[in-house]
Design a protein around this motif. Structure first.
Motif, short mmCIF file in Angstrom:
data_model
loop_
_atom_site.label_atom_id
_atom_site.label_comp_id
_atom_site.label_asym_id
_atom_site.label_seq_id
_atom_site.Cartn_x
_atom_site.Cartn_y
_atom_site.Cartn_z
N ALA A 15 0.85 -1.28 0.08
CA ALA A 15 -0.06 -0.02 0.00
C ALA A 15 1.01 0.99 0.02
O ALA A 15 0.54 2.35 -0.47
CB ALA A 15 -1.12 -0.01 1.30
N TYR A 16 2.04 1.44 0.73
CA TYR A 16 2.89 2.51 0.72
C TYR A 16 3.70 2.53 -0.71
O TYR A 16 3.93 3.63 -1.07
CB TYR A 16 3.76 2.26 2.04
CG TYR A 16 3.31 2.46 3.35
CD1 TYR A 16 2.02 3.02 3.41
CD2 TYR A 16 3.82 1.98 4.50
CE1 TYR A 16 1.28 3.48 4.64
CE2 TYR A 16 3.42 2.28 5.50
CZ TYR A 16 1.95 3.00 5.67
OH TYR A 16 1.60 3.06 6.91
N GLU A 72 -1.56 3.97 -2.39
CA GLU A 72 -3.00 3.74 -1.99
C GLU A 72 -3.42 2.57 -1.85
O GLU A 72 -2.78 1.42 -1.58
CB GLU A 72 -3.81 4.17 -3.46
CG GLU A 72 -3.15 3.02 -4.65
CD GLU A 72 -3.84 3.39 -5.80
OE1 GLU A 72 -3.88 4.51 -6.43
OE2 GLU A 72 -4.02 2.61 -6.74
N LYS A 73 -4.69 2.40 -1.16
CA LYS A 73 -5.25 1.25 -0.71
C LYS A 73 -6.80 1.48 -0.90
O LYS A 73 -7.55 2.58 -0.50
CB LYS A 73 -5.07 1.14 0.77
CG LYS A 73 -5.76 -0.06 1.42
CD LYS A 73 -4.85 -1.34 1.14
CE LYS A 73 -5.50 -2.66 1.84
NZ LYS A 73 -5.05 -3.96 1.45
N GLU A 74 -7.37 0.25 -1.31
CA GLU A 74 -9.00 0.32 -1.39
C GLU A 74 -9.74 -0.03 -0.12
O GLU A 74 -8.99 -0.84 0.64
CB GLU A 74 -9.32 -0.41 -2.67
CG GLU A 74 -10.78 -0.41 -3.11
CD GLU A 74 -11.31 -1.78 -3.77
OE1 GLU A 74 -10.49 -2.00 -4.80
OE2 GLU A 74 -12.54 -1.66 -3.41
N PHE A 75 -10.58 0.86 0.29
CA PHE A 75 -11.39 0.48 1.62
C PHE A 75 -12.78 0.79 1.15
O PHE A 75 -13.03 1.92 0.63
CB PHE A 75 -10.79 1.39 2.69
CG PHE A 75 -11.44 1.23 3.89
CD1 PHE A 75 -11.20 0.43 4.70
CD2 PHE A 75 -12.64 2.28 4.09
CE1 PHE A 75 -11.76 -0.10 6.09
CE2 PHE A 75 -13.14 1.93 5.58
CZ PHE A 75 -12.69 0.98 6.31
N ILE A 127 -2.54 1.83 7.42
CA ILE A 127 -3.17 1.18 6.10
C ILE A 127 -4.44 0.61 6.45
O ILE A 127 -4.56 -0.28 7.53
CB ILE A 127 -2.25 0.00 5.42
CG1 ILE A 127 -0.85 0.60 5.19
CG2 ILE A 127 -2.72 -0.43 4.35
CD1 ILE A 127 -0.04 -0.47 4.95
N ARG A 187 -7.41 -1.29 7.11
CA ARG A 187 -7.77 -2.87 6.98
C ARG A 187 -9.12 -3.43 6.73
O ARG A 187 -10.11 -2.68 7.08
CB ARG A 187 -7.42 -3.13 8.37
CG ARG A 187 -6.39 -2.96 9.21
CD ARG A 187 -5.01 -3.60 8.64
NE ARG A 187 -4.02 -3.57 9.80
CZ ARG A 187 -2.97 -2.64 9.89
NH1 ARG A 187 -2.99 -1.61 9.04
NH2 ARG A 187 -1.90 -2.66 10.84
N SER A 202 -6.02 8.11 7.54
CA SER A 202 -6.22 8.39 6.17
C SER A 202 -7.72 8.83 6.00
O SER A 202 -8.00 9.28 4.70
CB SER A 202 -5.93 6.94 5.22
OG SER A 202 -6.96 6.26 5.67
N ASP A 214 3.42 -5.74 7.85
CA ASP A 214 3.33 -4.18 7.26
C ASP A 214 3.38 -3.50 8.74
O ASP A 214 3.78 -2.01 8.62
CB ASP A 214 1.99 -4.14 6.97
CG ASP A 214 1.63 -4.80 5.53
OD1 ASP A 214 2.71 -5.15 4.92
OD2 ASP A 214 0.64 -4.51 4.94
N GLU A 242 4.40 1.10 9.89
CA GLU A 242 3.39 1.89 9.98
C GLU A 242 3.65 2.74 11.12
O GLU A 242 4.39 2.50 12.08
CB GLU A 242 1.90 1.03 10.40
CG GLU A 242 1.53 0.37 9.17
CD GLU A 242 0.16 -0.26 9.24
OE1 GLU A 242 -0.71 0.11 8.59
OE2 GLU A 242 0.19 -1.21 10.17
#
Ligand code: GLN
Length: 293
Positions: A75-76, A80-83, A96, A98, A127, A206, A210
């Motif tokens: 993600a870093y 980006e990360k989908e949530f 990030i 979860r 975020s 991860d 963080e």
């Protein structure tokens, strides 16, 4: 020069060896990274293994793979990360998002009837994952998202702007310190730090990358949950709910903290992995916010 198929096989073996992840996970990741470098989908890779990788793409791929081999979260690397169906920008200033936190969003939405102008507070927004998901699905709701970290708030603000969600305000605040005492909130949500100092998980995966202030909460992992629970009744309208994410072994203690703070209808919900993950309590009385501890 190597073709794409050879590169994938070579890095899969290296990643599995260095990280200790399974061959299947390593295969998934090397394909994921290559697909993004080449801007293709993973099915395309399977059919084009004999093609050469252009030098610029190869350099990008090797850079990303080296970072991944060091342990940096994908993600870093991607930024980006989908949530909850939103694509959120993330960097090392924020946790990030979860998948298990989607449970908290679902439980919050179930308490947010469509068309009602509710006021919702997200404590420790990071975020912006929780606040922005709620803001997107309930555009009538007014969200206040707070975080102690100016850097995290910048990430959350940028996400709100990019996703065009005008119904979220941001305030830099160390938990309650700068949260306005009135008007009261109909819902308060939080995914605070809840990991105990010295928890061996901190040295794995991860979590090593963080921000520790987003993960760690004292000797038992309860410091921030306690601060949130103790003052929440003073900021909630009567009948409003507090929803908290917590560790899989903290359900019992969080329930008793909620009950001791005067919450009713207190219940713990399990995530998709079957772990106790989110506890909810309802505020019964309307307490004057200026009397908050
Ligand atoms: N759920 C995260 C983990 O254990 C921790 C997130 C948090 O502390 N809020 O990896």
């Amino acid at each position: 020069m190597s073709n794409i198929g050879e590169l994938l096989r070579r890095y899969q073996a290296r990643l599995a060896l260095v990280s200790g992840m399974t061959a299947a996970d390593a295969r998934f990741e090397v394909h994921l990274l290559m697909a993004r470098v080449l801007q293709v989908n993973r099915a395309w890779l399977a059919a084009h293994g004999d093609e050469q990788c252009a030098p610029a793409a190869l350099a990008q791929y090797q850079d990303w793979l080296e970072r991944r081999l060091q342990g940096e979260p994908i993600a870093y690397i991607f930024g980006e990360k989908e949530f909850f169906g939103l694509l959120l920008a993330v960097n090392a200033d924020v946790l990030i998002p979860r998948p298990e936190t989607e449970l908290l969003v679902e439980l919050a939405l179930a308490r947010m009837p469509v068309g009602r102008m509710l006021r919702v507070l997200d404590l420790g927004t990071g975020s912006g994952a929780i606040a922005l998901s709620l803001a997107k699905i309930r555009p009538d709701t007014q969200l206040l998202a707070v975080d102690a970290s100016a850097e995290a708030l910048q990430v959350a603000r940028d996400n709100a702007r990019r996703l065009q969600l005008p119904n979220v305000e941001f305030v830099q605040s160390d938990w309650w310190r700068r949260v306005p005492v009135a008007p009261k909130f109909d819902l308060i949500v939080s995914n605070p730090p809840y990991i105990a100092a010295g928890d061996p998980h901190l040295q794995q995966g991860d979590l090593r990358y963080e921000p520790p202030h987003a993960l760690l909460a004292g000797a038992e992992g309860l410091d921030d949950l306690q601060v949130i629970i103790a003052a929440a009744p003073y900021y909630l309208a009567a009948g409003g709910s507090l929803l908290l994410e917590h560790g899989y072994e903290q359900g019992g203690i969080v329930l008793s903290l909620l009950e001791r703070a005067g919450f009713s209808a207190v219940v713990t919900h399990r995530d998709l992995a079957g772990q106790e993950r989110v506890s909810v309590g309802m505020a019964t009385t309307n307490r004057p916010a200026d009397a908050a501890p």
